[in-house]
Design an enzyme around this catalytic site. Structure first.
Site, PDB file in Angstrom:
ATOM      1  N   GLN A 104       0.837  -1.201   0.000  1.00 14.73           N
ATOM      2  CA  GLN A 104       0.000   0.000   0.000  1.00 14.73           C
ATOM      3  C   GLN A 104       0.871   1.251   0.000  1.00 14.73           C
ATOM      4  O   GLN A 104       1.640   1.493   0.937  1.00 14.73           O
ATOM      5  CB  GLN A 104      -0.956   0.013   1.202  1.00 14.73           C
ATOM      6  CG  GLN A 104      -2.078   1.019   0.960  1.00 14.73           C
ATOM      7  CD  GLN A 104      -2.858   1.373   2.193  1.00 14.73           C
ATOM      8  OE1 GLN A 104      -2.297   1.547   3.264  1.00 14.73           O
ATOM      9  NE2 GLN A 104      -4.169   1.515   2.043  1.00 14.73           N
ATOM     10  N   TYR A 185      -5.397  11.246   3.807  1.00 15.02           N
ATOM     11  CA  TYR A 185      -3.980  11.485   3.577  1.00 15.02           C
ATOM     12  C   TYR A 185      -3.823  12.287   2.284  1.00 15.02           C
ATOM     13  O   TYR A 185      -4.812  12.800   1.766  1.00 15.02           O
ATOM     14  CB  TYR A 185      -3.206  10.151   3.575  1.00 15.02           C
ATOM     15  CG  TYR A 185      -3.251   9.509   4.954  1.00 15.02           C
ATOM     16  CD1 TYR A 185      -2.630  10.133   6.043  1.00 15.02           C
ATOM     17  CD2 TYR A 185      -3.948   8.335   5.186  1.00 15.02           C
ATOM     18  CE1 TYR A 185      -2.699   9.578   7.318  1.00 15.02           C
ATOM     19  CE2 TYR A 185      -4.024   7.780   6.466  1.00 15.02           C
ATOM     20  CZ  TYR A 185      -3.392   8.412   7.525  1.00 15.02           C
ATOM     21  OH  TYR A 185      -3.469   7.888   8.788  1.00 15.02           O
ATOM     22  N   ARG A 232      -7.519   2.440  -2.923  1.00 17.91           N
ATOM     23  CA  ARG A 232      -8.367   2.480  -1.728  1.00 17.91           C
ATOM     24  C   ARG A 232      -8.960   3.873  -1.572  1.00 17.91           C
ATOM     25  O   ARG A 232      -8.252   4.879  -1.656  1.00 17.91           O
ATOM     26  CB  ARG A 232      -7.556   2.131  -0.473  1.00 17.91           C
ATOM     27  CG  ARG A 232      -8.464   1.796   0.727  1.00 17.91           C
ATOM     28  CD  ARG A 232      -7.654   1.203   1.863  1.00 17.91           C
ATOM     29  NE  ARG A 232      -8.468   0.375   2.724  1.00 17.91           N
ATOM     30  CZ  ARG A 232      -8.524   0.501   4.062  1.00 17.91           C
ATOM     31  NH1 ARG A 232      -7.836   1.427   4.680  1.00 17.91           N
ATOM     32  NH2 ARG A 232      -9.271  -0.315   4.774  1.00 17.91           N
ATOM     33  N   GLY A 324      -9.791  -6.280   9.044  1.00 15.23           N
ATOM     34  CA  GLY A 324      -8.582  -5.664   9.579  1.00 15.23           C
ATOM     35  C   GLY A 324      -8.228  -6.231  10.931  1.00 15.23           C
ATOM     36  O   GLY A 324      -7.525  -7.237  11.045  1.00 15.23           O
ATOM     37  N   ARG A 325      -8.760  -5.596  11.983  1.00 18.50           N
ATOM     38  CA  ARG A 325      -8.374  -5.974  13.351  1.00 18.50           C
ATOM     39  C   ARG A 325      -8.492  -7.467  13.649  1.00 18.50           C
ATOM     40  O   ARG A 325      -7.644  -7.994  14.381  1.00 18.50           O
ATOM     41  CB  ARG A 325      -9.163  -5.144  14.350  1.00 18.50           C
ATOM     42  CG  ARG A 325      -8.588  -3.736  14.469  1.00 18.50           C
ATOM     43  CD  ARG A 325      -9.515  -2.804  15.194  1.00 18.50           C
ATOM     44  NE  ARG A 325     -10.716  -2.570  14.411  1.00 18.50           N
ATOM     45  CZ  ARG A 325     -11.679  -1.722  14.749  1.00 18.50           C
ATOM     46  NH1 ARG A 325     -11.589  -1.052  15.875  1.00 18.50           N
ATOM     47  NH2 ARG A 325     -12.721  -1.559  13.973  1.00 18.50           N
TER      48      ARG A 325
HETATM   49  C1  8OZ Z   1      -3.921   3.743  12.030  1.00 13.29           C
HETATM   50  C2  8OZ Z   1      -2.802   4.296  12.586  1.00 13.29           C
HETATM   51  C3  8OZ Z   1      -1.875   4.899  11.785  1.00 13.29           C
HETATM   52  C4  8OZ Z   1      -2.068   4.965  10.416  1.00 13.29           C
HETATM   53  C5  8OZ Z   1      -4.745   4.652   7.788  1.00 13.29           C
HETATM   54  C6  8OZ Z   1      -2.380   4.293   7.557  1.00 13.29           C
HETATM   55  O1  8OZ Z   1      -5.676   5.000   8.506  1.00 13.29           O
HETATM   56  C7  8OZ Z   1      -3.402   4.449   8.384  1.00 13.29           C
HETATM   57  C8  8OZ Z   1      -3.209   4.408   9.852  1.00 13.29           C
HETATM   58  C9  8OZ Z   1      -4.130   3.801  10.671  1.00 13.29           C
HETATM   59  O2  8OZ Z   1      -4.871   4.507   6.575  1.00 13.29           O
END
Ligand code: 8OZ
Length: 367
Positions: A104, A185, A232, A324-325
């Site tokens: 990713q 991001y 994503r 995920g988790r």
């Molecule tokens: C949780 C903690 C730090 C980064 C994301 C890369 O939310 C993350 C991330 C998730 O996509």
């Protein structure tokens, strides 16, 4: 023992573009923060990912494409030869265990702090608007730095940083890459009008705000071919940085998805709600209607349990489901779901930071 493989095709093989997967359950990207300042993964990560190779597809933890793209201490990178060598251990171990893994590609944009940046420089973003909350640095949690706005003539460098990372991911032996255009991001900061106040060709109209994501996808497809690149998206999540969604989620992401269709990507990986939280969406947003616009393989993610996975797959709403988790405490999650075995709940303290403990010490079930 029950065997749910007759009740659902989640345990049957399929393909995502050119990537053949042995089942329809993916491991979602999980930041685990166990890498040094050099961003080099190693034997620990190789063991961790290989233990989870039963997933049809592993999406690696988010991986910084450049020093500037980094916003969290202890996260891996994919821009140096040493990082490539470290990831090679991971991909070899996953492949030896019969799995598939994509990398990713991540640039955090404004979700950073000067202490995490080369030479203490300001983080870069579409506009100089600070995120709410705190960055995780080697000195603990500190307020996000107010970023500086990228100059228009710097954008080609950002695109070429993605292309470089994509090449490095190929050298590291991954099966493909996933462009992280989610979770507020850098790429998502360009998409959302809440974080993009630009007046150049990368701001203003929907066409302009989605331009960077599409340019990055084009560049990465140029490296990998269209059928080994996924994307994503997370149209409504406030994470990271408590970022408001776009003022017109349906129009903006609808336009983006229609444009993405032209690439015939391996897949779209969609966060259905608040990442790692609620599946609720703001009024007027219908994520399934956005999903339906995408013409390629669709991976649904967020808050799934086995019941929801079976029902959404049975209704043809997803091609694959990403958990995920649950993969943290259940390296053999596929086996446990298939045979109705109890799941282990990993303690939250194990999520981020530390070493082997809470990382590679969750046992697989012996059948
Ligand atoms: C949780 C903690 C730090 C980064 C994301 C890369 O939310 C993350 C991330 C998730 O996509």
């Amino acid at each position: 023992m029950v065997d749910y493989s007759k009740a659902t095709d989640l345990f049957s093989p399929t393909r995502l573009g050119a990537i053949k997967v042995s089942n329809r359950i993916a491991m979602a990207p999980l930041t685990r923060s166990r890498v040094g300042d050099d961003g080099v993964p190693g034997d620990l990560q190789a063991t961790y990912y290989a233990q989870r190779a039963g997933a049809g597809l592993i999406v690696s933890e988010a991986t910084n494409i450049s020093a500037e793209g980094r916003g969290y201490a202890m996260t891996p990178g994919i821009w140096t030869d040493e990082q490539v060598a470290g990831w090679r251990k991971v991909t070899d171990a996953v492949h030896a265990a019969g799995g598939k893994i994509v990398n990713q590609l991540w640039h955090v944009g404004r979700i950073s702090h000067v202490d995490l940046q080369p030479n203490g420089q300001l983080p870069v973003a579409p506009s100089a608007i600070a995120a709410e909350g705190k960055a995780f640095t080697n000195n603990g949690f500190v307020d996000f730095s107010t970023p500086r706005a990228l100059e228009t003539d710097e954008i080609p460098r950002i695109v070429s940083d993605y292309a470089h990372a994509a090449k490095m991911a190929k050298a590291a032996g991954f099966d493909g890459v996933e462009v992280h255009s989610a979770n507020s991001y850098l790429l998502d900061q360009f998409i959302r009008d809440s974080t993009n106040r630009r007046t150049d060709a990368y701001g203003g109209s929907i066409e302009n705000r989605t331009r960077l994501t599409l340019e990055v996808v084009e560049a990465v497809v140029g490296v990998w071919g269209h059928d080994r690149v996924g994307i994503r998206l997370s149209p409504t999540t406030p994470d990271a940085g408590n970022t408001p969604p776009d003022s017109n989620v349906m129009a903006t992401y609808g336009y983006l998805i229609e444009k993405l269709n032209n690439f015939e990507l391996a897949y779209m990986h969609f966060v259905e709600g608040d990442t790692g939280g609620s599946r609720k969406t703001p009024q007027g947003v219908d994520l399934d209607a956005l999903r339906a616009l995408f013409t390629g393989p669709y991976i649904g993610n967020n808050g799934y349990d086995f019941e929801l996975a079976k029902s959404r797959r049975g209704a043809g709403l997803v091609d694959m489901v990403a958990f995920g988790r649950p993969f943290i405490g259940n390296p053999d999650l596929i086996t446990r779901l298939r045979y109705g075995l109890a799941l282990t709940e990993a303690p939250k303290e194990a999520y981020y930071g530390g070493g082997a403990e809470g990382y590679i010490d969750f046992a697989a079930t012996v059948l």
